[in-house]
Design a protein around this motif. Structure first.
Motif, mmCIF file in Angstrom:
data_model
loop_
_atom_site.group_PDB
_atom_site.id
_atom_site.type_symbol
_atom_site.label_atom_id
_atom_site.label_comp_id
_atom_site.label_asym_id
_atom_site.label_seq_id
_atom_site.Cartn_x
_atom_site.Cartn_y
_atom_site.Cartn_z
ATOM 1 N N LEU A 161 -4.713 12.324 -10.717
ATOM 2 C CA LEU A 161 -5.438 11.308 -11.475
ATOM 3 C C LEU A 161 -4.469 10.295 -12.086
ATOM 4 C CD1 LEU A 161 -8.120 10.251 -12.589
ATOM 5 C CD2 LEU A 161 -7.774 11.731 -14.562
ATOM 6 N N ALA A 162 -3.456 10.791 -12.786
ATOM 7 C CA ALA A 162 -2.477 9.882 -13.401
ATOM 8 C C ALA A 162 -1.734 9.079 -12.332
ATOM 9 C CB ALA A 162 -1.493 10.675 -14.254
ATOM 10 N N GLY A 163 -1.346 9.738 -11.258
ATOM 11 C CA GLY A 163 -0.649 9.049 -10.169
ATOM 12 C C GLY A 163 -1.510 7.996 -9.510
ATOM 13 N N SER A 222 0.833 -1.210 0.000
ATOM 14 C CA SER A 222 0.000 0.000 0.000
ATOM 15 C C SER A 222 0.867 1.258 0.000
ATOM 16 C CB SER A 222 -0.923 0.002 1.213
ATOM 17 O OG SER A 222 -1.766 -1.119 1.190
ATOM 18 N N ALA A 223 1.932 1.243 0.792
ATOM 19 C CA ALA A 223 2.834 2.399 0.841
ATOM 20 C C ALA A 223 3.506 2.626 -0.510
ATOM 21 C CB ALA A 223 3.878 2.199 1.931
ATOM 22 N N LEU A 224 3.880 1.562 -1.194
ATOM 23 C CA LEU A 224 4.476 1.719 -2.526
ATOM 24 C C LEU A 224 3.473 2.298 -3.521
ATOM 25 C CD1 LEU A 224 6.628 -1.535 -2.780
ATOM 26 C CD2 LEU A 224 7.442 0.830 -2.572
ATOM 27 N N GLY A 225 2.216 1.909 -3.409
ATOM 28 C CA GLY A 225 1.182 2.486 -4.267
ATOM 29 C C GLY A 225 0.996 3.971 -3.999
ATOM 30 N N ILE A 226 0.976 4.345 -2.723
ATOM 31 C CA ILE A 226 0.828 5.766 -2.360
ATOM 32 C C ILE A 226 2.053 6.553 -2.795
ATOM 33 C CG2 ILE A 226 0.690 7.354 -0.400
ATOM 34 C CD1 ILE A 226 -1.079 5.187 0.974
ATOM 35 N N LEU A 227 3.239 6.000 -2.575
ATOM 36 C CA LEU A 227 4.475 6.661 -2.986
ATOM 37 C C LEU A 227 4.510 6.873 -4.496
ATOM 38 C CD1 LEU A 227 7.249 7.746 -2.059
ATOM 39 C CD2 LEU A 227 8.148 5.452 -2.507
ATOM 40 N N THR A 228 4.049 5.902 -5.255
ATOM 41 C CA THR A 228 3.975 6.038 -6.710
ATOM 42 C C THR A 228 3.024 7.161 -7.098
ATOM 43 O OG1 THR A 228 4.425 3.679 -6.970
ATOM 44 C CG2 THR A 228 3.433 4.800 -8.846
ATOM 45 N N THR A 229 1.883 7.221 -6.435
ATOM 46 C CA THR A 229 0.905 8.284 -6.710
ATOM 47 C C THR A 229 1.506 9.663 -6.445
ATOM 48 O OG1 THR A 229 -0.926 6.815 -6.127
ATOM 49 C CG2 THR A 229 -1.369 9.189 -6.076
ATOM 50 N N VAL A 230 2.142 9.812 -5.290
ATOM 51 C CA VAL A 230 2.731 11.101 -4.921
ATOM 52 C C VAL A 230 3.856 11.476 -5.879
ATOM 53 C CG1 VAL A 230 4.060 12.270 -3.113
ATOM 54 C CG2 VAL A 230 2.037 10.934 -2.517
ATOM 55 N N THR A 231 4.691 10.516 -6.258
ATOM 56 C CA THR A 231 5.813 10.791 -7.158
ATOM 57 C C THR A 231 5.323 11.253 -8.527
ATOM 58 O OG1 THR A 231 7.153 9.137 -6.012
ATOM 59 C CG2 THR A 231 7.875 9.790 -8.215
ATOM 60 N N ILE A 232 4.341 10.577 -9.078
ATOM 61 C CA ILE A 232 3.817 10.967 -10.396
ATOM 62 C C ILE A 232 3.115 12.316 -10.325
ATOM 63 C CG2 ILE A 232 2.120 10.351 -12.173
ATOM 64 C CD1 ILE A 232 3.043 7.474 -11.833
ATOM 65 N N CYS A 233 2.381 12.551 -9.254
ATOM 66 C CA CYS A 233 1.730 13.863 -9.087
ATOM 67 C C CYS A 233 2.781 14.965 -9.005
ATOM 68 C CB CYS A 233 0.854 13.853 -7.838
ATOM 69 S SG CYS A 233 -0.008 15.409 -7.550
ATOM 70 N N ALA A 234 3.838 14.742 -8.227
ATOM 71 C CA ALA A 234 4.900 15.750 -8.108
ATOM 72 C C ALA A 234 5.592 15.975 -9.450
ATOM 73 C CB ALA A 234 5.913 15.311 -7.054
ATOM 74 N N ALA A 235 5.779 14.916 -10.227
ATOM 75 C CA ALA A 235 6.404 15.055 -11.549
ATOM 76 C C ALA A 235 5.516 15.881 -12.483
ATOM 77 C CB ALA A 235 6.679 13.685 -12.144
ATOM 78 N N PHE A 236 4.206 15.647 -12.435
ATOM 79 C CA PHE A 236 3.284 16.436 -13.258
ATOM 80 C C PHE A 236 3.326 17.903 -12.853
ATOM 81 C CE2 PHE A 236 1.465 12.851 -15.306
ATOM 82 C CZ PHE A 236 0.644 13.327 -16.310
#
Length: 176
Positions: free
Chosen positions: A46-48, A18-32
């Motif tokens: 949304l993409a994250g 679950s933490a890896l899923g959240i971390l992926t979401t935050v990372t992609i959002c920050a990149a956008f």
């Protein structure tokens, strides 16, 4: 070849997935946001979220115990191993430490915690099948019991569990 999918994801690994899923979401959002500006924060979320959910689903799907005619395969996202059927001493359907019903295999000469492999953990059955979750768990119990019966592995079932399975899910108790 018969294949039955089972397995319980331990809480620490479920938390990691679950933490890896959240971390992926935050990372992609920050990149956008970094690439396109603050006005694209919702697009980034949304993409994250889509990628984060996909990562979590992939991790949870890969983590399983697969029972086949040849062996029992234990998989995690980063490793996998097999347990030959001749290491299985018996099966048991009992209460676990969280008052859930656990279907476990007792193993001889094992590195497993307490020499057991948990195949299934379900809340106590108190009513007939009422949804997809109940139906899936009933089918899993039936398939696992059939596999163990074919392998001639004795299964001990607590009397209250056997009577509830018979009464609510119409699963006959094991032959004695």
């Amino acid at each position: 070849m018969t294949t039955v999918r089972a397995g319980v994801v331990p809480t620490p690994r479920a938390t990691l997935y679950s933490a890896l899923g959240i971390l992926t979401t935050v990372t992609i959002c920050a990149a956008f946001v970094a690439a396109f500006g603050v006005n694209r924060v919702f697009t980034g979320l949304l993409a994250g979220s889509v990628v984060g959910v996909a990562v979590s689903v992939a991790l949870f799907t890969r983590d399983a115990v697969i029972l086949t005619d040849q062996a029992i395969y234990r998989r995690t996202p980063w490793a996998g191993d097999s347990i030959p059927w001749d290491r299985v001493v018996a099966g048991r359907f009992t209460l676990d430490e969280h008052a859930r019903w656990a279907l476990a295999l007792d193993l001889c000469s094992s590195d497993e915690t307490h020499g057991e492999l948990i195949l299934l953990s379900i809340p106590p059955v108190v009513r007939p099948v009422s949804g997809a979750y109940d139906l899936r768990k009933r089918d899993q119990v039936t398939e696992i019991r059939a596999m163990l019966r074919n392998k001639r592995i004795p299964v001990t079932v607590l009397p209250q569990i056997a009577s509830a399975l018979q009464e609510h899910w119409q699963i006959a108790p094991p032959a004695r």
